[in-house]
Design a protein around this motif. Sequence first.
Motif, PDB file in Angstrom:
ATOM      1  N   CYS A  26      -4.552   6.577  -2.764  1.00 13.59           N
ATOM      2  CA  CYS A  26      -3.727   5.444  -2.372  1.00 13.59           C
ATOM      3  C   CYS A  26      -3.554   4.539  -3.577  1.00 13.59           C
ATOM      4  O   CYS A  26      -4.406   4.484  -4.466  1.00 13.59           O
ATOM      5  CB  CYS A  26      -4.410   4.615  -1.280  1.00 13.59           C
TER       6      CYS A  26
ATOM      7  N   HIS B 132       0.856  -1.191   0.000  1.00 14.02           N
ATOM      8  CA  HIS B 132       0.000   0.000   0.000  1.00 14.02           C
ATOM      9  C   HIS B 132       0.893   1.242   0.000  1.00 14.02           C
ATOM     10  O   HIS B 132       1.825   1.340   0.787  1.00 14.02           O
ATOM     11  CB  HIS B 132      -0.887  -0.022   1.252  1.00 14.02           C
TER      12      HIS B 132
ATOM     13  N   HIS C 165       0.720   5.493   0.071  1.00 11.86           N
ATOM     14  CA  HIS C 165      -0.073   6.714   0.223  1.00 11.86           C
ATOM     15  C   HIS C 165       0.493   7.732  -0.767  1.00 11.86           C
ATOM     16  O   HIS C 165       1.588   8.264  -0.557  1.00 11.86           O
ATOM     17  CB  HIS C 165       0.043   7.253   1.647  1.00 11.86           C
TER      18      HIS C 165
END
Length: 138
Positions: free
Chosen positions: A97, A89, A91
């Motif tokens: 995202c 993941h 940001h």
Amino acid sequence: MSKLVRLSLSIEQPLFEQLEALVDKGGYTNRSEFVRNLIRNRLVEEEWEGDAEALGTISLLFDHHARGLAARLTHKQHHFAGKVLATTHIHLDEHLCSEMIMVRGQAEDIKQLADQLDREKGVLHAKLAIGSIGKRLS
Ligand code: NI
């Protein structure tokens, strides 16, 4: 390494020139390496057409402010427990995202997961990159 086999083939002059341009543009050291890549890419496509065991990477772009979206994306991945190898993941900014989801399993199952994630409201982009576990490629 397997024994090398030499082959010759006949193609039209304009097609040959296109081949030379592709080899050059792709930075291949020779035509053989280019043709090997073509064949391997075709074999991987066949694996996917035939629903073989495969490796895929699903890239997602989404707005994490979308209500309940992050939880829904995680929930979908839990349905593929044991097949999702890793999820990264990132940001990207205040809102956006990205997730890269590596999946190993039957090609159809991986496609289904990619489609399900793509259909979630708030997902702005989803793309499946097809890969191989390499059984036919050496
Ligand atoms: Ni994030």
